[in-house]
Design an enzyme around this catalytic site. Structure first.
Site, PDB file in Angstrom:
ATOM      1  N   THR A  47      15.939  -4.773   6.950  1.00 18.78           N
ATOM      2  CA  THR A  47      15.500  -3.631   6.230  1.00 18.78           C
ATOM      3  C   THR A  47      16.728  -2.858   5.170  1.00 18.78           C
ATOM      4  O   THR A  47      16.226  -1.931   4.511  1.00 18.78           O
ATOM      5  CB  THR A  47      14.692  -2.529   7.301  1.00 18.78           C
ATOM      6  OG1 THR A  47      15.776  -2.325   8.051  1.00 18.78           O
ATOM      7  CG2 THR A  47      13.657  -3.098   8.038  1.00 18.78           C
ATOM      8  N   LYS A  86      27.736 -10.441  13.989  1.00 25.00           N
ATOM      9  CA  LYS A  86      29.326 -10.977  14.072  1.00 25.00           C
ATOM     10  C   LYS A  86      29.772 -11.047  12.560  1.00 25.00           C
ATOM     11  O   LYS A  86      28.892 -11.178  11.670  1.00 25.00           O
ATOM     12  CB  LYS A  86      29.410 -12.290  14.697  1.00 25.00           C
ATOM     13  CG  LYS A  86      28.627 -13.432  13.942  1.00 25.00           C
ATOM     14  CD  LYS A  86      29.094 -14.860  14.790  1.00 25.00           C
ATOM     15  CE  LYS A  86      28.236 -15.273  16.000  1.00 25.00           C
ATOM     16  NZ  LYS A  86      28.281 -16.572  16.590  1.00 25.00           N
ATOM     17  N   ARG A 115      20.576  -6.411  12.544  1.00 29.25           N
ATOM     18  CA  ARG A 115      21.789  -5.727  12.806  1.00 29.25           C
ATOM     19  C   ARG A 115      22.923  -6.766  12.734  1.00 29.25           C
ATOM     20  O   ARG A 115      22.741  -7.774  13.203  1.00 29.25           O
ATOM     21  CB  ARG A 115      22.013  -5.064  14.087  1.00 29.25           C
ATOM     22  CG  ARG A 115      20.945  -4.077  14.321  1.00 29.25           C
ATOM     23  CD  ARG A 115      21.255  -2.522  14.032  1.00 29.25           C
ATOM     24  NE  ARG A 115      20.152  -1.776  14.458  1.00 29.25           N
ATOM     25  CZ  ARG A 115      19.561  -0.966  13.651  1.00 29.25           C
ATOM     26  NH1 ARG A 115      19.926  -0.757  12.444  1.00 29.25           N
ATOM     27  NH2 ARG A 115      18.805  -0.185  14.247  1.00 29.25           N
ATOM     28  N   HIS A 171       0.925  -1.019   0.208  1.00 33.37           N
ATOM     29  CA  HIS A 171      -0.073  -0.029   0.111  1.00 33.37           C
ATOM     30  C   HIS A 171       0.996   1.209  -0.058  1.00 33.37           C
ATOM     31  O   HIS A 171       1.955   1.219   0.221  1.00 33.37           O
ATOM     32  CB  HIS A 171      -0.740   0.036   1.159  1.00 33.37           C
ATOM     33  CG  HIS A 171      -1.799  -1.086   1.547  1.00 33.37           C
ATOM     34  ND1 HIS A 171      -2.729  -1.471   0.708  1.00 33.37           N
ATOM     35  CD2 HIS A 171      -1.527  -2.352   2.155  1.00 33.37           C
ATOM     36  CE1 HIS A 171      -3.412  -2.559   0.947  1.00 33.37           C
ATOM     37  NE2 HIS A 171      -2.687  -3.295   1.691  1.00 33.37           N
TER      38      HIS A 171
HETATM   39  C1  LIG Z   1      21.977 -16.765  13.046  1.00 33.92           C
HETATM   40  C2  LIG Z   1      22.451 -18.146  13.723  1.00 33.92           C
HETATM   41  C3  LIG Z   1      22.814 -19.109  12.818  1.00 33.92           C
HETATM   42  C4  LIG Z   1      23.528 -17.546  14.547  1.00 33.92           C
HETATM   43  O1  LIG Z   1      23.855 -18.604  15.289  1.00 33.92           O
HETATM   44  P1  LIG Z   1      25.380 -18.398  16.325  1.00 33.92           P
HETATM   45  O2  LIG Z   1      26.409 -17.917  15.794  1.00 33.92           O
HETATM   46  O3  LIG Z   1      25.561 -19.336  17.325  1.00 33.92           O
HETATM   47  O4  LIG Z   1      24.739 -17.027  17.121  1.00 33.92           O
HETATM   48  P2  LIG Z   1      25.065 -16.646  18.689  1.00 33.92           P
HETATM   49  O5  LIG Z   1      24.321 -17.342  19.683  1.00 33.92           O
HETATM   50  O6  LIG Z   1      26.591 -16.486  18.903  1.00 33.92           O
HETATM   51  O7  LIG Z   1      24.447 -15.172  18.742  1.00 33.92           O
HETATM   52  C5  LIG Z   1      25.124 -13.984  18.491  1.00 33.92           C
HETATM   53  C6  LIG Z   1      24.201 -12.873  19.103  1.00 33.92           C
HETATM   54  O8  LIG Z   1      23.390 -12.661  17.919  1.00 33.92           O
HETATM   55  C7  LIG Z   1      22.115 -12.764  18.978  1.00 33.92           C
HETATM   56  N1  LIG Z   1      21.192 -13.579  17.856  1.00 33.92           N
HETATM   57  C8  LIG Z   1      21.397 -14.764  17.177  1.00 33.92           C
HETATM   58  N2  LIG Z   1      20.362 -15.295  16.634  1.00 33.92           N
HETATM   59  C9  LIG Z   1      19.452 -14.337  16.701  1.00 33.92           C
HETATM   60  C10 LIG Z   1      18.100 -14.226  16.035  1.00 33.92           C
HETATM   61  N3  LIG Z   1      17.554 -15.178  15.337  1.00 33.92           N
HETATM   62  N4  LIG Z   1      17.200 -13.091  16.664  1.00 33.92           N
HETATM   63  C11 LIG Z   1      18.007 -12.224  17.415  1.00 33.92           C
HETATM   64  N5  LIG Z   1      19.116 -12.397  17.966  1.00 33.92           N
HETATM   65  C12 LIG Z   1      19.886 -13.320  17.713  1.00 33.92           C
HETATM   66  C13 LIG Z   1      22.433 -13.590  20.269  1.00 33.92           C
HETATM   67  O9  LIG Z   1      21.264 -13.602  21.033  1.00 33.92           O
HETATM   68  C14 LIG Z   1      23.718 -13.221  20.449  1.00 33.92           C
HETATM   69  O10 LIG Z   1      23.591 -11.960  21.019  1.00 33.92           O
HETATM   70  P3  LIG Z   1      24.521 -11.377  22.206  1.00 33.92           P
HETATM   71  O11 LIG Z   1      25.770 -11.292  21.677  1.00 33.92           O
HETATM   72  O12 LIG Z   1      23.867 -10.047  22.645  1.00 33.92           O
HETATM   73  O13 LIG Z   1      24.389 -12.542  23.385  1.00 33.92           O
HETATM   74  C15 LIG Z   1      21.299 -18.635  14.732  1.00 33.92           C
HETATM   75  O14 LIG Z   1      20.973 -17.728  16.023  1.00 33.92           O
HETATM   76  C16 LIG Z   1      19.883 -18.811  13.878  1.00 33.92           C
HETATM   77  O15 LIG Z   1      19.216 -17.718  13.900  1.00 33.92           O
HETATM   78  N6  LIG Z   1      19.528 -19.854  13.356  1.00 33.92           N
HETATM   79  C17 LIG Z   1      18.540 -20.078  12.493  1.00 33.92           C
HETATM   80  C18 LIG Z   1      18.440 -21.484  12.110  1.00 33.92           C
HETATM   81  C19 LIG Z   1      17.236 -21.848  11.319  1.00 33.92           C
HETATM   82  O16 LIG Z   1      16.382 -20.883  11.051  1.00 33.92           O
HETATM   83  N7  LIG Z   1      17.398 -23.016  10.666  1.00 33.92           N
HETATM   84  C20 LIG Z   1      16.223 -23.354   9.693  1.00 33.92           C
HETATM   85  C21 LIG Z   1      16.687 -24.554   8.986  1.00 33.92           C
HETATM   86  S1  LIG Z   1      17.687 -23.873   7.677  1.00 33.92           S
END
Ligand SMILES: CC(C)(COP(=O)(O)OP(=O)(O)OC[C@H]1O[C@@H](n2cnc3c(N)ncnc32)[C@H](O)[C@@H]1OP(=O)(O)O)[C@@H](O)C(=O)NCCC(=O)NCCS
Length: 202
Positions: free
Chosen positions: A180, A198, A195, A109
């Site tokens: 975004t 890492k 954001r 929209h």
């Molecule tokens: C993105 C991802 C792979 C990162 O894993 P990781 O490297 O072990 O991440 P970490 O646990 O070290 O997180 C780093 C920071 O990001 C934050 N963070 C990680 N994933 C997040 C998410 N999905 N939403 C919000 N914050 C997130 C953590 O809280 C952490 O914050 P902090 O440093 O303030 O504590 C994992 O968090 C994720 O989202 N996996 C999704 C898996 C999925 O969707 N699988 C479906 C099948 S394909």
């Protein structure tokens, strides 16, 4: 093979035949039977390109009848993920998109209320005429921009990727993130708005 499987395969072949005019699929690509295609007023053209060894199980949606969607080689798009083109969606090679993701190239929209009220009037007219609820929608005031997901990226489940975003090569988008802005290559982004949390070695 049970009767149900035979019926499912028959139904799938019939569906693929129906997709043939709008889908260009390179040999070795796999279209799972969770896939659906929804095109407003379809024209005689290709809307979707799926390259070799890709596996797709998602919903392809062309609400305005515009845009194309391209899925690169060996990429995987999970069931229940929704790709909405108004502008183009370009997905590179070796990309993983999990389940329940929204890749949304437009805002649906206008920000202007005077434009939005027309959308609501059109919905009522379309409903009362027995048409699809966006059949007469005017897309001219709707912001839209293409989305690009570069090679080797991974998008977690239930993420939302909004218009105009480029996800860089090898980047990871955390589950449930709302993206975004552009995502730098080889970064991990998470949260709403997403954001960088890492950077990855590669
Ligand atoms: C993105 C991802 C792979 C990162 O894993 P990781 O490297 O072990 O991440 P970490 O646990 O070290 O997180 C780093 C920071 O990001 C934050 N963070 C990680 N994933 C997040 C998410 N999905 N939403 C919000 N914050 C997130 C953590 O809280 C952490 O914050 P902090 O440093 O303030 O504590 C994992 O968090 C994720 O989202 N996996 C999704 C898996 C999925 O969707 N699988 C479906 C099948 S394909």
């Amino acid at each position: 093979m049970g009767l149900r499987n035979i019926y499912e395969r028959y139904k799938f072949r019939r569906t693929m035949k129906r997709f043939a005019p709008i889908l260009e699929i390179t040999s070795g690509a796999i279209v799972l039977n969770t896939t659906s295609v929804n095109i407003q007023s379809p024209q005689k053209r290709k809307y979707i390109y799926i390259e070799e060894e890709a596996i797709v199980g998602c919903n392809f949606i062309f609400e305005s009848g515009q845009g194309t969607i391209r899925i690169g080689k060996r990429s995987y798009i999970g069931a229940g993920t929704n790709l909405l083109a108004h502008s183009d969606i370009i997905i590179g090679d070796d990309v993983t998109l999990a389940w329940g993701i929204w890749v949304y190239t437009h805002d649906s929209h206008s920000l202007d209320w005077c434009e939005r009220i027309k959308d609501l009037e059109d919905v009522r007219v379309d409903y009362r005429s027995g048409r699809n609820l966006i059949a007469s929608k005017d897309w001219s005031g709707v912001n839209t921009a293409p989305i690009r997901i570069c090679d080797k990226a991974w998008i977690g489940m239930n993420a939302i990727i909004l218009k105009g975003v480029t996800i860089g090569e090898g980047a990871v988008v955390g589950a449930g993130s709302v993206v975004t802005h552009d995502v730098p290559a080889w970064s991990v982004v998470a949260g709403n708005p997403a954001r960088v949390v890492k950077m990855l070695n590669h």
